[in-house]
Design an enzyme around this catalytic site. Sequence first.
Site, PDB file in Angstrom:
ATOM      1  N   PRO A   9       0.744  -1.074   0.068  1.00 42.62           N
ATOM      2  CA  PRO A   9      -0.087  -0.015   0.073  1.00 42.62           C
ATOM      3  C   PRO A   9       1.016   1.208  -0.011  1.00 42.62           C
ATOM      4  O   PRO A   9       1.833   1.304   0.764  1.00 42.62           O
ATOM      5  CB  PRO A   9      -0.788  -0.119   1.060  1.00 42.62           C
ATOM      6  CG  PRO A   9       0.024  -1.157   2.152  1.00 42.62           C
ATOM      7  CD  PRO A   9       0.327  -2.179   1.173  1.00 42.62           C
ATOM      8  N   ASN A  10       0.421   2.241  -0.626  1.00 43.73           N
ATOM      9  CA  ASN A  10       0.879   3.650  -0.871  1.00 43.73           C
ATOM     10  C   ASN A  10       2.099   3.785  -1.499  1.00 43.73           C
ATOM     11  O   ASN A  10       2.645   4.798  -1.844  1.00 43.73           O
ATOM     12  CB  ASN A  10       1.048   4.268   0.456  1.00 43.73           C
ATOM     13  CG  ASN A  10      -0.256   4.208   1.322  1.00 43.73           C
ATOM     14  OD1 ASN A  10      -1.390   4.781   1.020  1.00 43.73           O
ATOM     15  ND2 ASN A  10      -0.226   3.542   2.572  1.00 43.73           N
ATOM     16  N   ARG A  17       4.451  11.077  -1.928  1.00 43.30           N
ATOM     17  CA  ARG A  17       4.171  10.789  -0.333  1.00 43.30           C
ATOM     18  C   ARG A  17       5.480  10.829   0.433  1.00 43.30           C
ATOM     19  O   ARG A  17       6.474  10.337  -0.056  1.00 43.30           O
ATOM     20  CB  ARG A  17       3.692   9.109  -0.155  1.00 43.30           C
ATOM     21  CG  ARG A  17       4.770   8.224  -0.306  1.00 43.30           C
ATOM     22  CD  ARG A  17       4.193   6.846   0.094  1.00 43.30           C
ATOM     23  NE  ARG A  17       4.096   6.517   1.317  1.00 43.30           N
ATOM     24  CZ  ARG A  17       4.463   5.229   2.000  1.00 43.30           C
ATOM     25  NH1 ARG A  17       4.649   4.218   1.165  1.00 43.30           N
ATOM     26  NH2 ARG A  17       4.141   5.010   3.061  1.00 43.30           N
ATOM     27  N   TYR A  22      10.950   9.110   1.409  1.00 43.25           N
ATOM     28  CA  TYR A  22      10.720   7.966   0.143  1.00 43.25           C
ATOM     29  C   TYR A  22      11.395   8.438  -1.232  1.00 43.25           C
ATOM     30  O   TYR A  22      11.420   7.637  -2.268  1.00 43.25           O
ATOM     31  CB  TYR A  22       9.390   7.349  -0.015  1.00 43.25           C
ATOM     32  CG  TYR A  22       8.661   6.609   1.145  1.00 43.25           C
ATOM     33  CD1 TYR A  22       9.168   5.569   1.609  1.00 43.25           C
ATOM     34  CD2 TYR A  22       7.693   7.369   1.827  1.00 43.25           C
ATOM     35  CE1 TYR A  22       8.763   4.926   3.019  1.00 43.25           C
ATOM     36  CE2 TYR A  22       7.323   6.809   2.878  1.00 43.25           C
ATOM     37  CZ  TYR A  22       7.695   5.489   3.644  1.00 43.25           C
ATOM     38  OH  TYR A  22       7.369   4.956   4.652  1.00 43.25           O
ATOM     39  N   ASN A  73       8.001  -5.706  -1.297  1.00 43.20           N
ATOM     40  CA  ASN A  73       7.813  -4.479  -0.186  1.00 43.20           C
ATOM     41  C   ASN A  73       6.453  -4.713   0.110  1.00 43.20           C
ATOM     42  O   ASN A  73       5.753  -3.981  -0.473  1.00 43.20           O
ATOM     43  CB  ASN A  73       8.365  -3.296  -1.004  1.00 43.20           C
ATOM     44  CG  ASN A  73       8.443  -2.376   0.196  1.00 43.20           C
ATOM     45  OD1 ASN A  73       7.816  -2.351   1.315  1.00 43.20           O
ATOM     46  ND2 ASN A  73       9.019  -1.149  -0.270  1.00 43.20           N
ATOM     47  N   ALA A  76       3.014  -0.740   4.591  1.00 38.07           N
ATOM     48  CA  ALA A  76       2.722  -0.880   5.946  1.00 38.07           C
ATOM     49  C   ALA A  76       2.348  -2.317   6.281  1.00 38.07           C
ATOM     50  O   ALA A  76       2.063  -2.567   7.554  1.00 38.07           O
ATOM     51  CB  ALA A  76       1.535   0.165   6.007  1.00 38.07           C
ATOM     52  N   GLU A  97      12.810  -9.454   1.082  1.00 38.16           N
ATOM     53  CA  GLU A  97      12.045  -8.245   1.663  1.00 38.16           C
ATOM     54  C   GLU A  97      12.935  -7.022   1.342  1.00 38.16           C
ATOM     55  O   GLU A  97      14.281  -7.145   1.553  1.00 38.16           O
ATOM     56  CB  GLU A  97      11.749  -8.510   3.223  1.00 38.16           C
ATOM     57  CG  GLU A  97      11.083  -7.329   3.667  1.00 38.16           C
ATOM     58  CD  GLU A  97      11.044  -7.631   5.177  1.00 38.16           C
ATOM     59  OE1 GLU A  97      12.075  -8.011   6.006  1.00 38.16           O
ATOM     60  OE2 GLU A  97      10.268  -6.923   5.961  1.00 38.16           O
ATOM     61  N   HIS A  99      12.769  -2.598   1.520  1.00 44.32           N
ATOM     62  CA  HIS A  99      12.229  -1.405   2.332  1.00 44.32           C
ATOM     63  C   HIS A  99      13.084  -0.334   1.783  1.00 44.32           C
ATOM     64  O   HIS A  99      14.204  -0.312   1.672  1.00 44.32           O
ATOM     65  CB  HIS A  99      12.207  -1.341   3.538  1.00 44.32           C
ATOM     66  CG  HIS A  99      11.363  -2.319   4.475  1.00 44.32           C
ATOM     67  ND1 HIS A  99       9.826  -2.349   4.067  1.00 44.32           N
ATOM     68  CD2 HIS A  99      11.439  -3.588   4.738  1.00 44.32           C
ATOM     69  CE1 HIS A  99       9.361  -3.327   4.584  1.00 44.32           C
ATOM     70  NE2 HIS A  99      10.326  -4.342   4.979  1.00 44.32           N
ATOM     71  N   ARG A 106      13.552   4.281  12.364  1.00 46.11           N
ATOM     72  CA  ARG A 106      12.303   5.059  12.363  1.00 46.11           C
ATOM     73  C   ARG A 106      11.549   4.540  13.503  1.00 46.11           C
ATOM     74  O   ARG A 106      12.120   4.176  14.561  1.00 46.11           O
ATOM     75  CB  ARG A 106      11.520   4.550  10.935  1.00 46.11           C
ATOM     76  CG  ARG A 106      12.184   5.343   9.858  1.00 46.11           C
ATOM     77  CD  ARG A 106      11.502   5.048   8.609  1.00 46.11           C
ATOM     78  NE  ARG A 106      10.264   5.806   8.524  1.00 46.11           N
ATOM     79  CZ  ARG A 106       9.201   5.677   7.536  1.00 46.11           C
ATOM     80  NH1 ARG A 106       9.482   4.643   6.685  1.00 46.11           N
ATOM     81  NH2 ARG A 106       8.301   6.340   7.626  1.00 46.11           N
TER      82      ARG A 106
END
Length: 145
Positions: A9-10, A17, A22, A73, A76, A97, A99, A106
């Site tokens: 998502p996103n 964003r 990012y 990825n 969220a 994975e 990111h 974070r």
Amino acid sequence: MKLFIINGPNLNLLGIREPDIYGSKSYAALTEFVSAACKEQGIDCEIFQSNHEGELVDIIQSGLNNCDGIVINPAAYTHPSIAILDALKAVNIPAVEVHLSDVDSREPFRQISYAGMACIKTFKGMGFEGYRQAIIFLKEYLSKL
Ligand code: DQA
């Protein structure tokens, strides 16, 4: 060799964003980058993006007999989704994975990755380059099986 590249998502709003986190490049730029990285490595790929957890589960399941490896990825859904963890375990397709940001530096809730528990490796905090590293890593891993 064929890889599924799956984005959560996103990520479709990359460039818009939180560009301080990012980056300023768009999702279209990411798909071009990933396609070029796969081509460079002589790998076929299919690239997916969904904002919906169940759809991500369906995409992972559709990898059965259709791909050799998964770069994911989960965005969220990385942190709370047992459904994505279970889907990756269910298909048992080697998965890496990725990111874009360094999730470890974070908020504390980003430091837990359920999806990562089903992955053989994680690349984080490298921006788009993390996808290229994941593709190269999976290629080497799969060629040794
Ligand atoms: C992300 C990190 C996640 O914590 C976040 O929810 C995202 C993107 C990353 O690529 O850095 O949406 O997966």
